[in-house]
Design an enzyme around this catalytic site. Sequence first.
Site, PDB file in Angstrom:
ATOM      1  N   ASP A  65       2.692   2.504   2.570  1.00  0.00           N
ATOM      2  CA  ASP A  65       2.831   3.131   4.159  1.00  0.00           C
ATOM      3  C   ASP A  65       2.801   1.995   5.081  1.00  0.00           C
ATOM      4  O   ASP A  65       1.883   1.299   5.225  1.00  0.00           O
ATOM      5  CB  ASP A  65       2.068   4.286   4.292  1.00  0.00           C
ATOM      6  CG  ASP A  65       0.476   4.149   3.811  1.00  0.00           C
ATOM      7  OD1 ASP A  65      -0.022   3.019   3.778  1.00  0.00           O
ATOM      8  OD2 ASP A  65      -0.271   5.028   3.696  1.00  0.00           O
ATOM      9  N   CYS A 105       0.921  -1.221  -0.036  1.00  0.00           N
ATOM     10  CA  CYS A 105      -0.043   0.112   0.138  1.00  0.00           C
ATOM     11  C   CYS A 105       0.861   1.340   0.069  1.00  0.00           C
ATOM     12  O   CYS A 105       0.554   2.262  -0.275  1.00  0.00           O
ATOM     13  CB  CYS A 105      -0.888  -0.119   1.271  1.00  0.00           C
ATOM     14  SG  CYS A 105      -2.260  -1.207   1.159  1.00  0.00           S
ATOM     15  N   CYS A 134      -3.753   8.324   6.599  1.00  0.00           N
ATOM     16  CA  CYS A 134      -2.600   8.308   7.211  1.00  0.00           C
ATOM     17  C   CYS A 134      -2.762   8.728   8.613  1.00  0.00           C
ATOM     18  O   CYS A 134      -2.004   7.921   9.683  1.00  0.00           O
ATOM     19  CB  CYS A 134      -1.711   9.546   6.729  1.00  0.00           C
ATOM     20  SG  CYS A 134      -1.036   9.277   5.189  1.00  0.00           S
TER      21      CYS A 134
END
Lengths: 397, 145
Positions: B37, B35, B105
């Site tokens: 991250d 992905c 995030c």
Amino acid sequence: MKIYADNAATTKMSRDAIDAMIPYMEEIYGNPSSLYEIGQIAKESLENARARVAKVLNCEPREIYFTSGGSEADNQAIISAAKIGERKGKKHIISTKFEHHAVLHTLNKLEKEGFEITLLDVHSNGVVTAKQVEDAIREDTALVTIMYANNEIGTVQPIEEIGKVCREKNVFFHTDAVQAIGHVPVDVQKDNIDMLSLSAHKFHGPKGVGVLYAKKNIFLSNIIEGGAQERGKRAGTENLPGIMGMTVALEKAVANLDNYTVKLLPLRDKLIAGLDKISYSELNGDRDARVPGTVNFCFEGIEGESLLLLLDDKGISASSGSACTSGSLDPSHVLLAIGRPHEVAHGSLRLSLGEDTTEEEIDYIIKSVSEVVDYLRNMSPFWRDLVNGKRPHVFAE
Amino acid sequence: MALYSEKVMDHFRNPRNVGVIEDADGVGEVGNPVCGDIMKIYLKINDAKVIEDVKFETFGCGSAIASSSMATELIKGQPLEEALKLTNKAVTEALDGLPAHKLHCSVLAEEAIKKAVKDYYDKNGIEYDPADFPEDHDCEHCHVH
């Protein structure tokens, strides 16, 4: 230091191109469709530009259609060929997995309308072969559309050979040459090209203007209706300042191509050699079959957007194929097409040089990229896992 | 750069609490390389169940690094109970906002902290309600955001 290393995204306009546009905004602002004097002077200039562009591409003026840019030209070329094919019961189109989205999305649309699309695999060096095209052509193939040079990794395709195969099989051949014109020699006769798209802002011309070249035996379908401009095939008052700027930029870029190539190749190769020294990194695409200005690398263990932001802090403008920079969740379809795994594709960097690039800038870029990659790796748990052997490396050290 | 707030850029350029705690009492890692991250949070927790120290390592974009940095600042010196109340919304607000497609995030930051606390509970035999902690998810998860 401020370094613009994103010339594949767009270029700075040349002084000559700007100067060529100004009279068409201040003095010769007439509509080329009007019959009074400044309209007719505009019309003459328009046709003069068409002849000059045709000369550069080695075709007839009536085979040149001015558009709003490369995307429009791609759309019109593909849709036109599809409609011609459809009338003959041919509903198969061949392209590649790493085309620009202007091509891929148009093909998606046609697929929903009942066309069968074959997207050729791209070799790990970023090149498709004429043999692949030959093997994929069928009785019902209406069009082959393959880009001249890839926008992300810069690899140049064997267009002349592919065109030859298409001619032999009597299939229309379109090429998106947006990244090639002004960067490598292009000749529609020699390269056996039936249709070609180009965009002015990739060779120091203005944005919002481009060309569709279509061989005179190809009946174009309109994308934009509403007027008799461009021989009835593209409505809308012509963007004459843009067309004049593009024409000058095109002539200049092509006339200067030898000097440009001789100047850029050593800089490009120095950049490749410098970035190669960063551990666990790899060049994307063939070392030699590439445009003189574009270099694309993947670095293990880091993510491209953070790399770009830190390079920007150091004054370097570049781009990346990471998901975070594309606004989507998947990394670049180009990097995936040449076989890069997702985790590596996220850590990509494209640097595209221009005629103003200096050796000092190349040294600075190599030093800056090495520093930033090191810095980001030091805070990356993914990199730590690679170093500790908890996850396997993709590249050799 | 207009993409991010000044706060995000500050935490991205000068991330707080980057690093590793070798003898951490709790460690939490979320995300995956596919992905693009991964966040890893290390906690040092004292007898009074207060977070004495926190460090992070992040592989990801600017907002992932900034979210990790801000999240660690928000929980440093806090009792565990307070740290568990940290939401992705609080991280986002403390950063003066994130672009819509970067909100995940801040979710990763919240989840990494919860996972580190859970690790601490597991190691020390402290009971907890599993429903309070996010489940490990696969790559499909981020494609839903």
